[in-house]
Design an enzyme around this catalytic site. Sequence first.
Site, PDB file in Angstrom:
ATOM      1  N   GLU A 143       0.823  -1.208   0.000  1.00 30.09           N
ATOM      2  CA  GLU A 143       0.000   0.000   0.000  1.00 30.09           C
ATOM      3  C   GLU A 143       0.855   1.255   0.000  1.00 30.09           C
ATOM      4  O   GLU A 143       0.331   2.360   0.053  1.00 30.09           O
ATOM      5  CB  GLU A 143      -0.905  -0.003   1.233  1.00 30.09           C
ATOM      6  CG  GLU A 143      -2.094  -0.911   1.111  1.00 30.09           C
ATOM      7  CD  GLU A 143      -3.093  -0.395   0.097  1.00 30.09           C
ATOM      8  OE1 GLU A 143      -3.493   0.763   0.182  1.00 30.09           O
ATOM      9  OE2 GLU A 143      -3.449  -1.176  -0.812  1.00 30.09           O
ATOM     10  N   ARG A 144       2.148   1.098   0.020  1.00 32.75           N
ATOM     11  CA  ARG A 144       3.008   2.280   0.018  1.00 32.75           C
ATOM     12  C   ARG A 144       4.337   1.938  -0.628  1.00 32.75           C
ATOM     13  O   ARG A 144       4.606   0.788  -0.945  1.00 32.75           O
ATOM     14  CB  ARG A 144       3.208   2.793   1.443  1.00 32.75           C
ATOM     15  CG  ARG A 144       3.801   1.752   2.370  1.00 32.75           C
ATOM     16  CD  ARG A 144       4.042   2.324   3.729  1.00 32.75           C
ATOM     17  NE  ARG A 144       2.776   2.652   4.372  1.00 32.75           N
ATOM     18  CZ  ARG A 144       2.649   2.947   5.658  1.00 32.75           C
ATOM     19  NH1 ARG A 144       3.719   2.991   6.415  1.00 32.75           N
ATOM     20  NH2 ARG A 144       1.491   3.208   6.182  1.00 32.75           N
TER      21      ARG A 144
END
Length: 294
Positions: free
Chosen positions: A152-153
């Site tokens: 997610e990052r």
Amino acid sequence: MALAARGGVLALVSLVVLFLAGPAAAAGKTGQVTVFWGRNKDEGSLREACESGMYTMVIMSFLNVYGRGKYHLDLSGHPLHGIGDDIKYCQFNGVWVSLAVGGFDGDYSLPTNQSALDLFDHLWNSYFGGSRKGVPRPFGDAWLDGVDLFLERGTPAERYDVLALELAKHNIRGGPGKPLHLTATPRCFYPDPHVNRALATGIFERIHVRFYDDADCQVQLEKTWNQWTAAYPATRIYLGLPASEQTIGYIHPKNLYYGVIPIIQKADNYGGIMIWDRFSDKRTNYSSYAKQWA
Ligand SMILES: *[C@@H]1O[C@H](CO)[C@@H](O)[C@H](O)[C@H]1NC(C)=O
Ligand SMILES: *[C@@H]1O[C@H](CO)[C@@H](O)[C@H](O)[C@H]1NC(C)=O
């Protein structure tokens, strides 16, 4: 007369073949249902998830701190004690247990080749065939079945490709031997920049595409599904769905059966259904449908 009878049999055979080949026949059923576990303490134990008989793979989530020499496993307060035995119970009953790296919180990145090799080393010694002294094994001698990338990052330049290649090298050959199933769980739209570099290695066994958390994703389901399945022909593609009606992208079981299943099972590399997550599924029983139709 014999000839006519044979003709009749032939006609019957081709009718059956035609029927099986028809779009509604769901010739691509695999029976595979993957679920994520570890995001809510109230979802019950890992053993209970496996005991339900609903899943063929459970992915524990998440190892969400890595990349700078520190590692942390966040299972939302589930007591670690006993999970090793649960893993063995699941495996004995034919359910694979994997571990996802990444997630929504925590602190993770793989900026360099070395950080990727270090993460591999940590995973191997803590959860797989490695046994380096001084490396804690949260689940004792239980040996997991796979690693999932749930990112997610980070930036597209991060070295998840190096991690994936290293994990693939240790698939069976690295130890006394057990397959290591390499999977990824990207967001819906193709491509997902977080994991694109890793997937470009072409060595992933499964990709669970998250067809939720984004309203557009639903509208473009067929187009997006076709993009993923065409991009990775050697990988099994899974349809990732939420079990909770409150999640954006929830598909009512009726629509799943009539609208979605016939589309996704047309693909040769259709893999199965992924459910997010065990906590919601325990409440809604969504997997009781998914299991019949996957
Ligand atoms: C990092 O690893 C990749 C793939 O193995 C390799 O091609 C590249 O040269 C490495 N980069 C550095 C800086 O070592
Ligand atoms: C969930 O589905 C299974 C399989 O169909 C069924 O046996 C069970 O009773 C259901 N549980 C609930 C709470 O609906």
